[in-house]
Design a protein around this motif. Structure first.
Motif, PDB file in Angstrom:
ATOM      1  N   LEU A   1      -0.207  18.200 -22.999  1.00  0.00           N
ATOM      2  CA  LEU A   1      -1.296  17.230 -22.993  1.00  0.00           C
ATOM      3  C   LEU A   1      -0.861  15.899 -23.611  1.00  0.00           C
ATOM      4  CD1 LEU A   1      -4.262  16.587 -22.432  1.00  0.00           C
ATOM      5  CD2 LEU A   1      -4.827  17.510 -24.684  1.00  0.00           C
ATOM      6  N   LEU A   2      -0.066  15.955 -24.675  1.00  0.00           N
ATOM      7  CA  LEU A   2       0.373  14.729 -25.340  1.00  0.00           C
ATOM      8  C   LEU A   2       1.244  13.884 -24.412  1.00  0.00           C
ATOM      9  CD1 LEU A   2       1.263  15.949 -28.960  1.00  0.00           C
ATOM     10  CD2 LEU A   2      -0.699  14.573 -28.239  1.00  0.00           C
ATOM     11  N   ASN A   3       2.169  14.514 -23.719  1.00  0.00           N
ATOM     12  CA  ASN A   3       3.030  13.765 -22.807  1.00  0.00           C
ATOM     13  C   ASN A   3       2.240  13.215 -21.629  1.00  0.00           C
ATOM     14  OD1 ASN A   3       5.657  12.768 -22.267  1.00  0.00           O
ATOM     15  ND2 ASN A   3       5.921  14.310 -20.677  1.00  0.00           N
ATOM     16  N   PHE A   4       1.267  13.983 -21.157  1.00  0.00           N
ATOM     17  CA  PHE A   4       0.399  13.519 -20.071  1.00  0.00           C
ATOM     18  C   PHE A   4      -0.376  12.269 -20.500  1.00  0.00           C
ATOM     19  CE2 PHE A   4      -4.129  13.628 -18.783  1.00  0.00           C
ATOM     20  CZ  PHE A   4      -3.980  13.221 -17.467  1.00  0.00           C
ATOM     21  N   ILE A   5      -0.950  12.296 -21.698  1.00  0.00           N
ATOM     22  CA  ILE A   5      -1.705  11.142 -22.189  1.00  0.00           C
ATOM     23  C   ILE A   5      -0.791   9.941 -22.383  1.00  0.00           C
ATOM     24  CG2 ILE A   5      -3.075  10.243 -24.125  1.00  0.00           C
ATOM     25  CD1 ILE A   5      -4.149  13.082 -24.536  1.00  0.00           C
ATOM     26  N   SER A   6       0.390  10.185 -22.944  1.00  0.00           N
ATOM     27  CA  SER A   6       1.333   9.091 -23.182  1.00  0.00           C
ATOM     28  C   SER A   6       1.740   8.411 -21.876  1.00  0.00           C
ATOM     29  CB  SER A   6       2.576   9.627 -23.898  1.00  0.00           C
ATOM     30  OG  SER A   6       3.525   8.612 -24.088  1.00  0.00           O
ATOM     31  N   THR A   7       2.106   9.192 -20.875  1.00  0.00           N
ATOM     32  CA  THR A   7       2.514   8.626 -19.587  1.00  0.00           C
ATOM     33  C   THR A   7       1.341   7.941 -18.893  1.00  0.00           C
ATOM     34  OG1 THR A   7       4.250  10.281 -19.296  1.00  0.00           O
ATOM     35  CG2 THR A   7       3.456   9.182 -17.311  1.00  0.00           C
ATOM     36  N   SER A   8       0.155   8.527 -18.985  1.00  0.00           N
ATOM     37  CA  SER A   8      -1.037   7.931 -18.356  1.00  0.00           C
ATOM     38  C   SER A   8      -1.364   6.583 -18.990  1.00  0.00           C
ATOM     39  CB  SER A   8      -2.236   8.879 -18.486  1.00  0.00           C
ATOM     40  OG  SER A   8      -1.978  10.105 -17.825  1.00  0.00           O
ATOM     41  N   LEU A   9      -1.221   6.499 -20.307  1.00  0.00           N
ATOM     42  CA  LEU A   9      -1.468   5.230 -20.993  1.00  0.00           C
ATOM     43  C   LEU A   9      -0.423   4.183 -20.615  1.00  0.00           C
ATOM     44  CD1 LEU A   9      -2.539   6.443 -24.550  1.00  0.00           C
ATOM     45  CD2 LEU A   9      -3.949   5.157 -22.930  1.00  0.00           C
ATOM     46  N   THR A  10       0.816   4.619 -20.452  1.00  0.00           N
ATOM     47  CA  THR A  10       1.868   3.686 -20.018  1.00  0.00           C
ATOM     48  C   THR A  10       1.556   3.149 -18.625  1.00  0.00           C
ATOM     49  OG1 THR A  10       3.539   4.849 -21.316  1.00  0.00           O
ATOM     50  CG2 THR A  10       4.330   3.419 -19.560  1.00  0.00           C
ATOM     51  N   LEU A  11       1.120   4.035 -17.734  1.00  0.00           N
ATOM     52  CA  LEU A  11       0.743   3.627 -16.382  1.00  0.00           C
ATOM     53  C   LEU A  11      -0.421   2.642 -16.431  1.00  0.00           C
ATOM     54  CD1 LEU A  11       1.710   4.375 -13.503  1.00  0.00           C
ATOM     55  CD2 LEU A  11      -0.200   5.977 -13.385  1.00  0.00           C
TER      56      LEU A  11
ATOM     57  N   LYS B   1       0.835  -1.204   0.000  1.00  0.00           N
ATOM     58  CA  LYS B   1       0.000   0.000   0.000  1.00  0.00           C
ATOM     59  C   LYS B   1       0.870   1.255   0.000  1.00  0.00           C
ATOM     60  CE  LYS B   1      -4.107  -1.971   2.198  1.00  0.00           C
ATOM     61  NZ  LYS B   1      -5.037  -1.912   3.365  1.00  0.00           N
ATOM     62  N   ILE B   2       1.974   1.202   0.725  1.00  0.00           N
ATOM     63  CA  ILE B   2       2.901   2.346   0.738  1.00  0.00           C
ATOM     64  C   ILE B   2       3.454   2.577  -0.660  1.00  0.00           C
ATOM     65  CG2 ILE B   2       5.126   3.171   1.587  1.00  0.00           C
ATOM     66  CD1 ILE B   2       4.529   1.714   4.213  1.00  0.00           C
ATOM     67  N   MET B   3       3.833   1.492  -1.344  1.00  0.00           N
ATOM     68  CA  MET B   3       4.395   1.610  -2.690  1.00  0.00           C
ATOM     69  C   MET B   3       3.358   2.119  -3.680  1.00  0.00           C
ATOM     70  SD  MET B   3       7.551   0.988  -2.479  1.00  0.00           S
ATOM     71  CE  MET B   3       7.809   1.120  -4.249  1.00  0.00           C
ATOM     72  N   VAL B   4       2.132   1.622  -3.586  1.00  0.00           N
ATOM     73  CA  VAL B   4       1.063   2.108  -4.467  1.00  0.00           C
ATOM     74  C   VAL B   4       0.822   3.595  -4.233  1.00  0.00           C
ATOM     75  CG1 VAL B   4      -1.413   1.963  -4.970  1.00  0.00           C
ATOM     76  CG2 VAL B   4      -0.074  -0.133  -4.725  1.00  0.00           C
ATOM     77  N   GLY B   5       0.807   3.987  -2.971  1.00  0.00           N
ATOM     78  CA  GLY B   5       0.645   5.400  -2.645  1.00  0.00           C
ATOM     79  C   GLY B   5       1.784   6.245  -3.192  1.00  0.00           C
ATOM     80  N   LEU B   6       3.010   5.698  -3.136  1.00  0.00           N
ATOM     81  CA  LEU B   6       4.176   6.420  -3.652  1.00  0.00           C
ATOM     82  C   LEU B   6       4.085   6.571  -5.170  1.00  0.00           C
ATOM     83  CD1 LEU B   6       6.904   7.718  -3.087  1.00  0.00           C
ATOM     84  CD2 LEU B   6       7.949   5.443  -3.242  1.00  0.00           C
TER      85      LEU B   6
ATOM     86  N   ILE C   1       0.989  12.033  -9.696  1.00  0.00           N
ATOM     87  CA  ILE C   1       0.310  13.325  -9.495  1.00  0.00           C
ATOM     88  C   ILE C   1       1.322  14.469  -9.593  1.00  0.00           C
ATOM     89  CG2 ILE C   1      -0.927  14.753  -7.816  1.00  0.00           C
ATOM     90  CD1 ILE C   1      -2.232  12.135  -6.798  1.00  0.00           C
ATOM     91  N   SER C   2       2.501  14.253  -9.023  1.00  0.00           N
ATOM     92  CA  SER C   2       3.553  15.278  -9.104  1.00  0.00           C
ATOM     93  C   SER C   2       4.001  15.475 -10.550  1.00  0.00           C
ATOM     94  CB  SER C   2       4.747  14.864  -8.243  1.00  0.00           C
ATOM     95  OG  SER C   2       4.377  14.704  -6.894  1.00  0.00           O
ATOM     96  N   PHE C   3       4.118  14.372 -11.287  1.00  0.00           N
ATOM     97  CA  PHE C   3       4.451  14.465 -12.711  1.00  0.00           C
ATOM     98  C   PHE C   3       3.433  15.321 -13.462  1.00  0.00           C
ATOM     99  CE2 PHE C   3       2.739  12.627 -16.638  1.00  0.00           C
ATOM    100  CZ  PHE C   3       3.714  13.047 -17.545  1.00  0.00           C
TER     101      PHE C   3
END
Length: 241
Positions: free
Chosen positions: A206-216, A5-10, A16-18
């Motif tokens: 926005l493009l980088n945000f979408i790309s990273t979100s899709l990777t996640l 849970k700590i790792m998921v929170g991290l 979010i910081s990204f």
């Protein structure tokens, strides 16, 4: 509170910081946080899985190393030529995709697939050629016909082979494990396509945000599939067997 849970929170905190840095146009900090997301997810996976899958573990490790190499390039670009980071980093990404490809192919019966999914294979081949062509059209104005050009081709081919094989695996098995593997592969391909557009065409936040979100999202699906049992077959297959 458990370690998982700590790792998921991290991971969520870093993500979010990204997002915050990305939309504040603090690209350096956003890229740095982006680069450590996958290593954190990999660490979380090993904490949650005392007996991890070999090939999936190798995939996570290789992908994380490649991300960290990209992060090193930002700090050490003046000391070591960028080309070294480019070739080594992309080489490790390619190895990661090939390891994942092996993981998928190990569970398939090629004779069964060739016999029952001829049309699917033809359609997938056409789709792969089209996507690879589009990616190369995007890259062509920015990459000369050098070794980098061929690295891009190999990278794209290895990624698309993972997508195609994961879809065939889903057709073949029709279970939750193969479905999540396919969804993860689909998300990561879309992430790569948008990432190419961000890198070479227009560096919009926005493009980088979408790309990273899709990777996640892709790695969420990948990690979820690892928790499903290989023998988990749907009712249709149970009836037919």
């Amino acid at each position: 509170m458990s370690k998982s849970k700590i790792m998921v929170g991290l991971v969520l905190l870093v993500y979010i910081s990204f997002v915050a840095f990305q939309f504040n146009s603090s690209n350096y900090f956003a890229a740095s946080l982006d680069a450590i997301l996958l290593p954190l997810i990999t660490l979380t996976y090993f904490i949650n899985n005392p007996k991890p899958e070999l090939f999936f573990s190798l995939f996570l490790i290789c992908y994380s190393i490649a991300d960290l190499i990209g992060l090193s390039a930002k700090f050490d670009n003046d000391f070591i030529p960028y080309s070294y980071y480019y070739y080594i980093g992309n080489g490790v990404y390619i190895v990661a995709y090939l390891v994942l490809l092996v993981k998928i192919l190990r569970s398939l019966s090629f004779l069964h697939i060739i016999k029952n999914f001829k049309l699917h294979i033809i359609v997938l081949m056409g789709l792969n050629v089209y996507i690879a062509y589009v990616l190369q059209v995007i890259v062509n104005p920015y990459v000369e016909m050098t070794n980098e050009y061929f690295v891009e081709i190999i990278y794209n081919v290895s990624m698309l082979l993972v997508l195609s094989s994961s879809l065939l695996a889903y057709f073949y098995k029709d279970d939750r494990k193969s479905l999540f593997m396919f969804l993860g592969s689909l998300a990561i391909v879309f992430s790569e396509v948008i990432g190419v557009a961000y890198m070479y065409v227009d560096q919009q936040n926005l493009l980088n945000f979408i790309s990273t979100s899709l990777t996640l999202l892709a790695f969420y699906f990948y990690c979820q599939q690892s928790s499903f049992n290989n023998e988990e077959i749907n009712q249709f297959h149970q009836i037919n067997n």
